[in-house]
Motif scaffolding. Structure first.
Motif, mmCIF file in Angstrom:
data_model
loop_
_atom_site.group_PDB
_atom_site.id
_atom_site.type_symbol
_atom_site.label_atom_id
_atom_site.label_comp_id
_atom_site.label_asym_id
_atom_site.label_seq_id
_atom_site.Cartn_x
_atom_site.Cartn_y
_atom_site.Cartn_z
ATOM 1 N N GLU A 165 0.825 -1.208 0.000
ATOM 2 C CA GLU A 165 0.000 0.000 0.000
ATOM 3 C C GLU A 165 0.862 1.263 0.000
ATOM 4 O OE1 GLU A 165 -2.631 -0.479 3.279
ATOM 5 O OE2 GLU A 165 -3.839 -2.035 2.286
ATOM 6 N N GLU A 168 2.136 1.554 -3.471
ATOM 7 C CA GLU A 168 1.093 2.003 -4.405
ATOM 8 C C GLU A 168 1.011 3.519 -4.472
ATOM 9 O OE1 GLU A 168 -2.445 -1.260 -4.831
ATOM 10 O OE2 GLU A 168 -2.364 -0.117 -2.978
ATOM 11 N N LYS A 169 1.295 4.169 -3.334
ATOM 12 C CA LYS A 169 1.256 5.623 -3.311
ATOM 13 C C LYS A 169 2.346 6.218 -4.213
ATOM 14 C CE LYS A 169 -0.368 5.579 1.486
ATOM 15 N NZ LYS A 169 -0.039 5.909 2.891
ATOM 16 N N ILE A 171 3.700 4.302 -6.818
ATOM 17 C CA ILE A 171 3.888 3.347 -7.913
ATOM 18 C C ILE A 171 4.136 4.031 -9.255
ATOM 19 C CG2 ILE A 171 1.476 3.036 -8.608
ATOM 20 C CD1 ILE A 171 3.946 0.202 -8.037
ATOM 21 N N TYR A 305 6.078 -4.130 -10.207
ATOM 22 C CA TYR A 305 5.147 -3.011 -10.071
ATOM 23 C C TYR A 305 3.880 -3.260 -10.895
ATOM 24 C CZ TYR A 305 9.215 -0.532 -8.198
ATOM 25 O OH TYR A 305 10.302 -0.161 -7.469
ATOM 26 N N GLU A 309 -0.958 -5.405 -8.274
ATOM 27 C CA GLU A 309 -2.383 -5.570 -7.994
ATOM 28 C C GLU A 309 -2.736 -7.038 -7.803
ATOM 29 O OE1 GLU A 309 -4.745 -3.476 -7.289
ATOM 30 O OE2 GLU A 309 -3.309 -1.818 -7.422
ATOM 31 N N LYS A 312 -1.251 -8.054 -4.454
ATOM 32 C CA LYS A 312 -2.038 -7.487 -3.365
ATOM 33 C C LYS A 312 -3.339 -8.260 -3.183
ATOM 34 C CE LYS A 312 -4.255 -3.242 -1.787
ATOM 35 N NZ LYS A 312 -4.590 -1.840 -2.107
#
Length: 514
Positions: A165, A168-169, A171, A305, A309, A312
């Motif tokens: 997470e 992701e900020k 990414i 990267y 998803e 995750k």
């Protein structure tokens, strides 16, 4: 246990050697005789205190963890503190720091005169409660083992999800950076060892004209070759060696000329530009090979990267399953503990009553998930926080907790040291403390300084500390000597007949106390 203690040259003590028994070991003696000094030196021999003795030494039966401390374990391990110009510490004649000795000793030795809250930590109270449940045919150990494994997995998954997470900020930025780094290297498209080859070409180009000039001049030698053959023939010398040498020279000169001719189409500016590009990569990455490895690493990161998803989603599914399992196991533990907590409280307050203390309030409160579940045991003494109770109450409450714990102990608990725990207590209070200590002595070796006949009479071993002039001595007492010492404690220096009778009755009665 501590089997033997030796002390040399410490304040009023010149030399002391004690052979110690298991169980309850009592030290008595007149005020100022050196009891606390002796106790402090015993603690110092194990790194738990400091003293100026020239030597204090304890021989113990504790099994040392050889791997963690780097000291070989013996049947009897010897802890030693020597003071000359400076203090030095030894275990089995191997030098150690005071800190290392103290940390090792603390696994087996506890000094109850200090206001140490470790007995009241939630982990310890929960372990006592769980042991009681286990001994009532509830297999809570299997549940706690499974819970701890699930808790560790839950924690690991949570950390991985938090990391994703956080990534992701960033990414988009990370993907752009990885792509930029890959493109920067691919635009140059270096080959392994290409820089070395180009430097060699540069070197060849820089000397091409001069080399060709010298080759041209050297070729003149072949115009006179026939003259050499004629001379050798006249001298009746076999000319094969000269023929071989000339052929070898032709091969060398022809190869050099052919190699240099191949450079005719090479653009020196392009070579120099290429060398500069490769030098830039080497300055940034160290070498061409390292640049190529870095490019592959960034390609791998870019792929991760792009797959984040999927990763995750998989982790979230696993986390959900584990969280449900953790919740169910924690609920099972909580249910078992709530059933047992009232019995825990009753037994604790029984000990507190025997020790003439107020009742304790004990309850289970919900907490965040920890390694032992979602339960926190709250403990107060008659609504008073533990930090605010007196030292005497604190130590007797600790004795109650230890006694509660000892009911289900299956192995030796180590050594307890208590300095004047019965000071300022009434006879009844002192007897209650003595009985609890006698129970604890089944699982602990206990050293105690006593000023009351009740506790003194309970001792499995009794040492008298006394002074002759300015020198202190220690001797072990047999039964008749114990009678005299207990009588002195009862009536003072002028021992009465009644005190001796009472002392004897007290000692004989306590022989039967188990």
């Amino acid at each position: 246990m501590i089997e033997r203690f030796y002390l040399k040259e410490y304040l009023s003590f010149k030399e002391v050697e004690l052979n110690l028994a298991c169980g309850l070991v009592v030290f008595t003696g007149p005020s100022g005789s050196g009891k606390s000094i002796l106790m402090n030196s015993l603690l110092a021999s194990l790194g738990a205190s400091s003293c100026e003795a020239s030597l204090c030494e304890s021989s113990v039966t504790w099994e040392l963890d050889s791997e963690s401390i780097g000291i070989e374990n013996d049947d009897i391990n010897v802890f030693k503190h020597i003071k000359k110009d400076k203090s030095r510490y030894f275990i089995n004649n191997q030098t150690v720091s005071k800190k290392a000795m103290a940390e090792l000793g603390s696994r087996y030795l506890r000094h109850l005169s200090l206001k140490d809250f470790s007995d009241f930590e939630n982990e310890n109270l929960i372990s006592i409660l769980d042991e009681r449940i286990q001994n009532k045919s509830k297999d809570i150990h299997a549940i706690t083992s499974e819970y701890k494994a699930i808790f560790a997995e839950h924690k690991r998954l949570k950390q991985e999800l938090d990391k994703i997470e956080e990534e992701e900020k960033r990414i988009v930025e990370l993907k752009e950076f990885a792509s930029f780094e890959i493109k920067k290297i691919e635009d140059i498209s270096p080959l392994p060892a290409e820089d070395e080859e180009l430097l060699e070409i540069k070197k060849e180009l820089s000397r091409k004209e001069k080399v060709l000039e010298h080759i041209g001049a050297a070729n003149a030698i072949f115009e006179h070759e026939h003259k050499v053959f004629a001379a050798l023939d006249t001298l009746d010398v076999n000319s094969a060696f000269f023929d071989d040498a000339m052929n070898e020279l032709r091969v060398v000169l022809d190869a050099a000329q052919e190699r240099l001719s191949a450079l005719d189409d090479v653009d020196i500016e392009e070579v120099l530009n290429r060398i500069e590009e490769l030098s830039g990569l080497k300055r940034r990455y160290g070498s061409i090979e390292e640049a190529l490895l870095y490019k592959e690493q960034k390609k791998k990161e870019l792929a991760e990267y792009e797959n984040i998803e999927i990763t995750k989603s998989d982790l979230q599914e696993r986390y959900k399953v584990v969280a449900t399992k953790l919740k169910d196991l924690a609920a099972t533990l909580t249910e078992l503990r709530h059933v047992e907590i009232d019995s825990f409280k009753i037994d604790l307050n029984r000990y507190l009553k025997e020790l003439y203390l107020r009742e304790a309030e004990v309850k289970i409160e919900e907490s965040d998930y920890t390694l032992s579940g979602k339960d926190t045991i709250s403990l107060r003494l008659n609504s008073t926080e533990l930090q605010k109770i007196s030292t005497g109450e604190f130590n007797r409450l600790r004795l109650s907790i230890l006694a509660l714990k000892s009911e289900y102990m299956s192995k030796n608990g180590g050594v307890l040291m208590l300095d004047e725990i019965d000071a300022n207590l009434s006879g009844e209070e002192s007897m209650s403390v003595a009985k609890v200590l006698r129970q604890l002595s089944r699982h602990f070796q206990i050293f105690v300084i006593s000023h009351q006949p009740q506790l003194t009479s309970m001792g499995d071993q009794h040492f008298l500390v006394y002074k002759e002039g300015d020198e202190s001595f220690v001797r072990e007492l047999e039964f008749n000597d114990k009678v005299d010492e207990v009588a002195r404690i009862i009536s003072g220096d002028k021992v009465s007949k009644e005190a001796k009778i009472f002392a004897k009755e007290l000692l004989e009665a306590n022989r039967c106390v188990s």
